[in-house]
Design a protein around this motif. Sequence first.
Motif, PDB file in Angstrom:
ATOM      1  N   SER A 132       0.815  -1.214   0.000  1.00  8.84           N
ATOM      2  CA  SER A 132       0.000   0.000   0.000  1.00  8.84           C
ATOM      3  C   SER A 132       0.843   1.257   0.000  1.00  8.84           C
ATOM      4  CB  SER A 132      -0.955   0.012   1.194  1.00  8.84           C
ATOM      5  OG  SER A 132      -1.866  -1.026   1.053  1.00  8.84           O
ATOM      6  N   PHE A 133       2.070   1.190   0.542  1.00  5.86           N
ATOM      7  CA  PHE A 133       2.961   2.334   0.498  1.00  5.86           C
ATOM      8  C   PHE A 133       3.205   2.763  -0.948  1.00  5.86           C
ATOM      9  CE2 PHE A 133       7.241   4.155   0.155  1.00  5.86           C
ATOM     10  CZ  PHE A 133       7.177   5.184   1.072  1.00  5.86           C
ATOM     11  N   ALA A 134       3.484   1.773  -1.804  1.00  6.19           N
ATOM     12  CA  ALA A 134       3.716   2.075  -3.224  1.00  6.19           C
ATOM     13  C   ALA A 134       2.458   2.659  -3.868  1.00  6.19           C
ATOM     14  CB  ALA A 134       4.143   0.808  -3.975  1.00  6.19           C
ATOM     15  N   GLY A 135       1.291   2.188  -3.454  1.00  8.64           N
ATOM     16  CA  GLY A 135       0.039   2.753  -3.961  1.00  8.64           C
ATOM     17  C   GLY A 135      -0.124   4.196  -3.552  1.00  8.64           C
ATOM     18  N   GLY A 136       0.268   4.528  -2.318  1.00  6.76           N
ATOM     19  CA  GLY A 136       0.207   5.910  -1.866  1.00  6.76           C
ATOM     20  C   GLY A 136       1.183   6.800  -2.615  1.00  6.76           C
TER      21      GLY A 136
END
Length: 141
Positions: A132-136
């Motif tokens: 999810s970090f990469a999505g953010g």
Amino acid sequence: MNQTARRIGRSLALVLPVVLVLSGTLAVSSVPWAGQHRSDQLLTASAENVSVPAAKDAPRAPQDVLRDRLVGELERTDPGVALTALQRAVEASPSTLAPHCMSIARALGAAAVRVYGPTKAQSYSRPVCDTSFAGGVAAAS
């Protein structure tokens, strides 16, 4: 009688698929995620609790406290330290924090883009909370 039943069956066999396809198309096109946002619905939803004052002494949810603490940590050190702290916090209190892990990681990704820029922020990406970090990072870029 047999001829009449056969004629009705053929009519239904031709008409029923058309009716099902049209009703399915109409149902899908009327939902908000179909790209047809109506501004009156969005305005009503966002203006619903405008007159309710915020409670000054209300306790904050654990996930909000953790998110704010980790964003501060990210700004002071780097996203890798914040992601490690997130992973440890979720492991320490999974029933409370695991449902919010993805949203916290996305918030960290967006904060990393603000602080470090998209390229450097992406370099800290790792599979904490289902990437999810990469999505953010991608959403904030």
